[in-house]
Design a protein around this motif. Structure first.
Motif, PDB file in Angstrom:
ATOM      1  N   GLN A 129       1.905  40.235  81.829  1.00 11.00           N
ATOM      2  CA  GLN A 129       2.158  40.200  80.387  1.00 11.00           C
ATOM      3  C   GLN A 129       1.792  38.855  79.775  1.00 11.00           C
ATOM      4  O   GLN A 129       1.752  38.723  78.556  1.00 11.00           O
ATOM      5  CB  GLN A 129       3.635  40.519  80.119  1.00 11.00           C
ATOM      6  CG  GLN A 129       4.073  41.897  80.601  1.00 11.00           C
ATOM      7  CD  GLN A 129       3.248  43.028  80.003  1.00 11.00           C
ATOM      8  OE1 GLN A 129       2.753  42.921  78.887  1.00 11.00           O
ATOM      9  NE2 GLN A 129       3.093  44.115  80.761  1.00 11.00           N
ATOM     10  N   GLY A 130       1.529  37.878  80.629  1.00 14.26           N
ATOM     11  CA  GLY A 130       1.146  36.574  80.100  1.00 14.26           C
ATOM     12  C   GLY A 130      -0.304  36.496  79.667  1.00 14.26           C
ATOM     13  O   GLY A 130      -0.707  35.514  79.041  1.00 14.26           O
ATOM     14  N   ARG A 131      -1.094  37.507  80.040  1.00 15.78           N
ATOM     15  CA  ARG A 131      -2.505  37.512  79.643  1.00 15.78           C
ATOM     16  C   ARG A 131      -2.810  38.874  79.029  1.00 15.78           C
ATOM     17  O   ARG A 131      -2.824  39.887  79.720  1.00 15.78           O
ATOM     18  CB  ARG A 131      -3.390  37.254  80.862  1.00 15.78           C
ATOM     19  CG  ARG A 131      -4.840  36.945  80.496  1.00 15.78           C
ATOM     20  CD  ARG A 131      -5.574  36.377  81.687  1.00 15.78           C
ATOM     21  NE  ARG A 131      -5.790  37.352  82.738  1.00 15.78           N
ATOM     22  CZ  ARG A 131      -6.009  37.032  84.029  1.00 15.78           C
ATOM     23  NH1 ARG A 131      -5.987  35.765  84.393  1.00 15.78           N
ATOM     24  NH2 ARG A 131      -6.214  37.980  84.919  1.00 15.78           N
ATOM     25  N   GLN A 132      -3.042  38.890  77.762  1.00 18.16           N
ATOM     26  CA  GLN A 132      -3.156  40.141  77.032  1.00 18.16           C
ATOM     27  C   GLN A 132      -4.415  40.914  77.399  1.00 18.16           C
ATOM     28  O   GLN A 132      -5.458  40.337  77.694  1.00 18.16           O
ATOM     29  CB  GLN A 132      -3.146  39.886  75.527  1.00 18.16           C
ATOM     30  CG  GLN A 132      -1.791  39.569  74.953  1.00 18.16           C
ATOM     31  CD  GLN A 132      -1.797  39.689  73.443  1.00 18.16           C
ATOM     32  OE1 GLN A 132      -2.830  39.665  72.788  1.00 18.16           O
ATOM     33  NE2 GLN A 132      -0.612  39.826  72.870  1.00 18.16           N
ATOM     34  N   ILE A 133      -4.268  42.244  77.376  1.00 13.18           N
ATOM     35  CA  ILE A 133      -5.437  43.118  77.391  1.00 13.18           C
ATOM     36  C   ILE A 133      -6.018  43.083  75.989  1.00 13.18           C
ATOM     37  O   ILE A 133      -5.314  43.331  75.002  1.00 13.18           O
ATOM     38  CB  ILE A 133      -5.050  44.544  77.806  1.00 13.18           C
ATOM     39  CG1 ILE A 133      -4.576  44.551  79.257  1.00 13.18           C
ATOM     40  CG2 ILE A 133      -6.214  45.500  77.627  1.00 13.18           C
ATOM     41  CD1 ILE A 133      -4.154  45.917  79.759  1.00 13.18           C
ATOM     42  N   THR A 134      -7.286  42.792  75.882  1.00 16.99           N
ATOM     43  CA  THR A 134      -7.894  42.561  74.571  1.00 16.99           C
ATOM     44  C   THR A 134      -8.095  43.870  73.814  1.00 16.99           C
ATOM     45  O   THR A 134      -8.158  44.953  74.419  1.00 16.99           O
ATOM     46  CB  THR A 134      -9.251  41.861  74.720  1.00 16.99           C
ATOM     47  OG1 THR A 134     -10.161  42.768  75.366  1.00 16.99           O
ATOM     48  CG2 THR A 134      -9.120  40.588  75.551  1.00 16.99           C
ATOM     49  N   PRO A 135      -8.218  43.787  72.491  1.00 15.21           N
ATOM     50  CA  PRO A 135      -8.497  45.005  71.708  1.00 15.21           C
ATOM     51  C   PRO A 135      -9.775  45.703  72.148  1.00 15.21           C
ATOM     52  O   PRO A 135      -9.861  46.933  72.086  1.00 15.21           O
ATOM     53  CB  PRO A 135      -8.607  44.481  70.277  1.00 15.21           C
ATOM     54  CG  PRO A 135      -7.778  43.236  70.259  1.00 15.21           C
ATOM     55  CD  PRO A 135      -7.971  42.621  71.623  1.00 15.21           C
ATOM     56  N   GLU A 136     -10.779  44.947  72.601  1.00 15.00           N
ATOM     57  CA  GLU A 136     -12.024  45.556  73.059  1.00 15.00           C
ATOM     58  C   GLU A 136     -11.792  46.380  74.320  1.00 15.00           C
ATOM     59  O   GLU A 136     -12.368  47.461  74.488  1.00 15.00           O
ATOM     60  CB  GLU A 136     -13.080  44.479  73.309  1.00 15.00           C
ATOM     61  CG  GLU A 136     -13.591  43.771  72.065  1.00 15.00           C
ATOM     62  CD  GLU A 136     -12.591  42.741  71.518  1.00 15.00           C
ATOM     63  OE1 GLU A 136     -12.733  42.342  70.354  1.00 15.00           O
ATOM     64  OE2 GLU A 136     -11.664  42.350  72.271  1.00 15.00           O
TER      65      GLU A 136
END
Length: 279
Positions: A137-144
């Motif tokens: 959860q510390g590194r977001q999955i990007t909108p792309e």
């Protein structure tokens, strides 16, 4: 009606996912830039599972729209035959149910597999970008990333029932001034149903269960006869028989026999023997 769950759909890949579908067979390329191990993680050898619950994707939403209608009509009347009066009725019923269910907040597992695979293959697919399931959860999955793997699933179904029936009842004669009652009738029922699952489900690319389109029908023809007659001043008998024919598995006949003994006004004994079946 809409139904929203507060939980986000998780992503499970690898044989330990236990989905029974494509997610269990996905491997992760060692060339995936987010793979911290730098080696291929194969579902057939060194991969148990990798999982991530993308809070960035929003909640799962099930939105179902159901339309149901019922129509019934008929005619009834009386007629005389051989000095006795009879009642008759004919009827028609049609009921239908149509439903559309939309599921948002899920994923196209096929696209998940492509985004976790060789980046060179991903680059040849429109809108594909490598997927990161290792950042927590510390590194977001990007909108792309979400745009490529997210999918809306729409299932549709329809059921239809038509019933045609006719009945005649009356008292053709009497025994010791006590009327004998009869009833005869017939019924035709036609059942139709179709189910159109989303292509994601038919192709095994959905998080939901594998499903296939159905468009089928069957019919039932039935006829019955009943009689109720006095045998003695204190004893009455009744009987009934019904024949049922199902287009999808065959026919059967059921019957019922009954006696009622009433020696005095305030006391009676009654017994019935009947057969039946369940379709």
């Amino acid at each position: 009606f809409p139904y929203t769950t507060l939980f986000r759909s998780p992503i499970f890949v690898g044989p330990y996912a236990g989905t029974g579908g494509l997610a269990d067979r996905i491997s992760i390329s060692g060339l995936n830039p987010y793979n911290p191990f730098g080696i291929d993680l194969n579902a057939s050898s060194n991969l148990g599972w990798v999982t991530r619950r993308p809070l960035e994707a929003g909640p799962r939403v099930f939105d179902q729209n159901v339309d149901t209608y019922y129509f019934g009509t008929g005619f009834r009347g009386n007629f005389n035959a051989f000095g006795s009066e009879y009642s008759w009725d004919v009827n028609y019923v049609n009921s239908a149910n149509k439903a559309t269910q939309q599921f948002t907040g899920g994923y196209n597992i096929g696209n998940v597999g492509i985004a976790l695979g060789d980046p060179a293959v991903c680059a040849q697919v429109p809108n594909c970008v490598p997927l990161d399931l290792f950042g927590g959860q510390g590194r977001q999955i990007t909108p792309e990333m979400l745009k490529f793997i997210s999918a809306t699933q729409i299932d549709r179904s329809e059921e239809d029932l038509k019933i045609y029936s006719a009945n005649i009842t009356g008292h053709p004669f009497s025994i010791q001034d006590r009327p004998v009652g009869i009833a005869i009738g017939a019924e035709h029922r036609l059942y139709k149903g179709d189910f159109s699952p989303d292509p994601l489900r038919t192709e095994g690319l959905s998080q939901d269960s594998l499903a296939f389109p159905v468009d089928a029908s069957y019919r039932v023809n039935e006829a019955y006869a009943e009689i109720s007659a006095p045998v003695l001043p204190t004893l009455g008998a009744s009987g009934a028989v019904r024949f049922s024919d199902y287009s999808n598995f065959g026919s059967t006949t059921t019957y019922k026999l009954g006696l009622r003994w009433q020696p005095v006004d305030d006391f009676a004994l009654r017994g019935t023997y009947s057969t039946g079946f369940r379709a």
